[in-house]
Design an enzyme around this catalytic site. Structure first.
Site, PDB file in Angstrom:
ATOM      1  N   HIS A  42      -4.749  -3.154   6.530  1.00  0.00           N
ATOM      2  CA  HIS A  42      -4.652  -3.608   4.928  1.00  0.00           C
ATOM      3  C   HIS A  42      -5.574  -4.092   4.654  1.00  0.00           C
ATOM      4  O   HIS A  42      -6.117  -5.137   4.316  1.00  0.00           O
ATOM      5  CB  HIS A  42      -3.371  -4.656   5.005  1.00  0.00           C
ATOM      6  CG  HIS A  42      -3.127  -5.137   3.599  1.00  0.00           C
ATOM      7  ND1 HIS A  42      -2.992  -4.235   2.351  1.00  0.00           N
ATOM      8  CD2 HIS A  42      -3.619  -6.287   2.899  1.00  0.00           C
ATOM      9  CE1 HIS A  42      -3.121  -5.170   1.376  1.00  0.00           C
ATOM     10  NE2 HIS A  42      -3.659  -6.247   1.594  1.00  0.00           N
ATOM     11  N   ASP A  48       0.888  -1.211   0.135  1.00  0.00           N
ATOM     12  CA  ASP A  48       0.119   0.022   0.093  1.00  0.00           C
ATOM     13  C   ASP A  48       0.645   1.303  -0.138  1.00  0.00           C
ATOM     14  O   ASP A  48       0.534   2.183  -0.574  1.00  0.00           O
ATOM     15  CB  ASP A  48      -0.861   0.006   1.225  1.00  0.00           C
ATOM     16  CG  ASP A  48      -1.637  -1.443   1.305  1.00  0.00           C
ATOM     17  OD1 ASP A  48      -2.222  -1.507   0.306  1.00  0.00           O
ATOM     18  OD2 ASP A  48      -1.455  -2.113   2.287  1.00  0.00           O
TER      19      ASP A  48
HETATM   20  P1  NAX Z   1      -2.155 -18.282  -3.636  1.00  0.00           P
HETATM   21  O1  NAX Z   1      -3.396 -18.831  -3.511  1.00  0.00           O
HETATM   22  O2  NAX Z   1      -1.582 -18.405  -5.145  1.00  0.00           O
HETATM   23  O3  NAX Z   1      -0.962 -19.062  -2.810  1.00  0.00           O
HETATM   24  C1  NAX Z   1      -1.326 -19.568  -1.634  1.00  0.00           C
HETATM   25  C2  NAX Z   1      -0.481 -20.747  -0.966  1.00  0.00           C
HETATM   26  O4  NAX Z   1      -0.780 -20.925   0.130  1.00  0.00           O
HETATM   27  C3  NAX Z   1      -1.071 -21.904  -1.986  1.00  0.00           C
HETATM   28  O5  NAX Z   1       0.120 -22.760  -2.691  1.00  0.00           O
HETATM   29  C4  NAX Z   1      -1.594 -22.966  -0.789  1.00  0.00           C
HETATM   30  O6  NAX Z   1      -1.382 -24.280  -1.009  1.00  0.00           O
HETATM   31  C5  NAX Z   1      -0.698 -22.360   0.470  1.00  0.00           C
HETATM   32  N1  NAX Z   1      -1.282 -22.527   1.737  1.00  0.00           N
HETATM   33  C6  NAX Z   1      -2.439 -22.485   2.428  1.00  0.00           C
HETATM   34  N2  NAX Z   1      -2.561 -23.009   3.552  1.00  0.00           N
HETATM   35  C7  NAX Z   1      -1.234 -22.974   3.909  1.00  0.00           C
HETATM   36  C8  NAX Z   1      -0.896 -23.309   5.217  1.00  0.00           C
HETATM   37  N3  NAX Z   1      -1.716 -23.690   6.247  1.00  0.00           N
HETATM   38  N4  NAX Z   1       0.319 -23.281   5.304  1.00  0.00           N
HETATM   39  C9  NAX Z   1       1.349 -23.246   4.421  1.00  0.00           C
HETATM   40  N5  NAX Z   1       0.930 -23.135   2.861  1.00  0.00           N
HETATM   41  C10 NAX Z   1      -0.234 -22.893   2.781  1.00  0.00           C
HETATM   42  O7  NAX Z   1      -2.226 -17.075  -3.213  1.00  0.00           O
HETATM   43  P2  NAX Z   1      -1.229 -15.784  -3.390  1.00  0.00           P
HETATM   44  O8  NAX Z   1      -1.634 -15.018  -4.509  1.00  0.00           O
HETATM   45  O9  NAX Z   1       0.084 -16.084  -3.360  1.00  0.00           O
HETATM   46  O10 NAX Z   1      -1.643 -14.847  -2.055  1.00  0.00           O
HETATM   47  C11 NAX Z   1      -1.287 -15.466  -0.800  1.00  0.00           C
HETATM   48  C12 NAX Z   1      -1.882 -14.284   0.275  1.00  0.00           C
HETATM   49  O11 NAX Z   1      -1.265 -13.034   0.194  1.00  0.00           O
HETATM   50  C13 NAX Z   1      -3.428 -14.069   0.075  1.00  0.00           C
HETATM   51  O12 NAX Z   1      -3.962 -14.224   1.509  1.00  0.00           O
HETATM   52  C14 NAX Z   1      -3.516 -12.758  -0.495  1.00  0.00           C
HETATM   53  O13 NAX Z   1      -4.935 -12.147  -0.062  1.00  0.00           O
HETATM   54  C15 NAX Z   1      -2.575 -12.122   0.291  1.00  0.00           C
HETATM   55  N6  NAX Z   1      -1.988 -10.844  -0.183  1.00  0.00           N
HETATM   56  C16 NAX Z   1      -1.636  -9.758   0.583  1.00  0.00           C
HETATM   57  C17 NAX Z   1      -1.320  -8.505   0.103  1.00  0.00           C
HETATM   58  C18 NAX Z   1      -0.873  -7.734   1.186  1.00  0.00           C
HETATM   59  O14 NAX Z   1      -0.555  -6.314   0.867  1.00  0.00           O
HETATM   60  N7  NAX Z   1      -0.995  -7.654   2.283  1.00  0.00           N
HETATM   61  C19 NAX Z   1      -1.190  -8.060  -1.170  1.00  0.00           C
HETATM   62  C20 NAX Z   1      -1.196  -9.319  -1.967  1.00  0.00           C
HETATM   63  C21 NAX Z   1      -2.011 -10.383  -1.594  1.00  0.00           C
HETATM   64  O15 NAX Z   1      -3.426 -10.295  -2.134  1.00  0.00           O
END
Ligand code: NAX
Length: 328
Positions: free
Chosen positions: A187, A159
């Site tokens: 956020h 952000d």
């Molecule tokens: P993806 O869905 O591509 O990848 C998430 C990965 O996490 C998957 O491979 C899944 O198997 C794994 N996972 C799920 N539960 C798990 C656990 N208990 N232990 C270990 N691994 C686990 O998501 P992606 O686009 O990489 O985004 C990840 C996260 O970042 C989401 O929650 C998203 O909302 C968040 N974001 C946060 C942002 C921020 O500014 N704070 C911005 C970007 C993003 O939206």
């Protein structure tokens, strides 16, 4: 030679993980002279894809990368971790209420917090990226009573970077001319990007802009809703920019802010600026020697006060909800 730093990344097989791991391995997280060992934590369904990413990391022959291990057990994944990037989270799916989202993420971040408590290195630093990032960080922190609370942080650097970029575009300034921007609060769509203390080439940014309507109706919503705009355009959520912000967050935490500048981090509140103690809210911070401090003494005008309060109120609601659910 230096002992490698253990960096645990959860959600390693996801899209942010893919954009993040190569940069960590190349030295951009901690520095060009710091060897790293990667510990990838996934769920069983993500293990195979994580192995594929590990093969590609091997194929880069990164001079600083001293090992890659892949786990689906948090206790093993956080063993000896010096830095933990908690990226994997449960996304909101259609029809999911906030309570369902918080409890699904509680099922991830509570055990991970406990595993960090029991297995990470004494100097562990945690960045939570997975949403809802602030409250997930609070859940993990509450599950780790033996780790100093201030080691748990949430990412608002994306952000922060988005706000700098929008401000640069509006004023024709170079991004490097913009200092002291602040993201306050959560956020989420309620976050408040504050330019009243920001500087553009040494001049007060709000005075340079001199357009409160643009601030209220264009700048703030553009920054706050940028994630949705990226999904709309790209057909997938921000990944490389989120990974870049995670790199920036940890790099700044470890290596310090530049003189005369600050950054934004979601951190446990000490009550500064009327933000209730304990919630994980974004503040302006300076960093030095691996520690951060909230910038004190900023004059908060009415425009800012209302927006900070609104975002903080949302965080308080989220805290109360996870308390109700027994997650903290
Ligand atoms: P993806 O869905 O591509 O990848 C998430 C990965 O996490 C998957 O491979 C899944 O198997 C794994 N996972 C799920 N539960 C798990 C656990 N208990 N232990 C270990 N691994 C686990 O998501 P992606 O686009 O990489 O985004 C990840 C996260 O970042 C989401 O929650 C998203 O909302 C968040 N974001 C946060 C942002 C921020 O500014 N704070 C911005 C970007 C993003 O939206």
């Amino acid at each position: 030679t230096r002992t490698p730093v253990n960096v645990t990344v959860t959600g390693a097989a996801g899209q942010i993980g893919y954009a993040l791991l190569f940069r960590i391995a190349s030295g951009q997280l901690l520095g060009a002279d710091v060897p790293v060992k990667l510990r990838l934590l996934e769920i069983p369904q993500g293990m195979k894809a994580a192995e594929g990413t590990a093969m590609e990391l091997d194929d880069c022959a990164f001079p600083l990368l001293k090992g890659i291990d892949i786990f689906d057990d948090p206790n093993a994944g956080f063993e000896g971790a010096n830095v933990a990037l908690l990226v994997g989270a449960r996304p909101r799916t259609k029809g999911m209420e906030r309570g369902d989202l918080l409890s699904a993420n509680g099922g991830i971040f509570k055990p991970q917090g406990k595993a960090i408590n029991d297995h990470a290195a004494d100097d562990i630093k945690v960045l939570v990226v997975g949403n809802p990032a602030n409250t997930n960080a609070l859940i993990a922190q509450a599950a780790a009573p033996d780790v100093p609370a201030e080691r748990f942080t949430a990412m608002t650097r994306l952000d922060h970077n988005r706000a700098i970029s929008q401000l640069a575009a509006k004023t024709g300034a170079d991004v490097t001319d913009i200092k002291r921007l602040t993201i306050w609060g959560n956020h989420s769509a309620t976050q408040y990007p504050d330019i009243f203390h920001a500087e553009i080439a040494g001049k007060n940014a709000a005075e340079v802009v001199n357009d409160e309507l643009w601030l209220a109706d264009t700048f703030i919503p553009t920054v706050a809703k940028r994630g949705a705009a990226i999904i709309e355009a790209r057909g997938a959520s921000s990944a490389a920019s989120a990974a870049n912000a995670a790199i920036d967050h940890v790099h700044t935490w470890v290596n310090g802010t530049a003189a005369g500048d600050w950054t934004s981090m979601g951190i446990p509140s000490d009550g500064s600026y009327g933000v209730p103690e304990g919630i994980i809210s974004s503040f302006p911070v300076t960093t030095k020697d691996g520690k951060y401090e909230i910038v004190q003494g900023l004059d908060i005008n009415e425009f800012s006060r209302a927006r900070i309060d609104a975002s903080v109120a949302e965080l308080v609601e989220e805290r109360d909800a996870v308390r109700e659910l027994g997650l903290i």
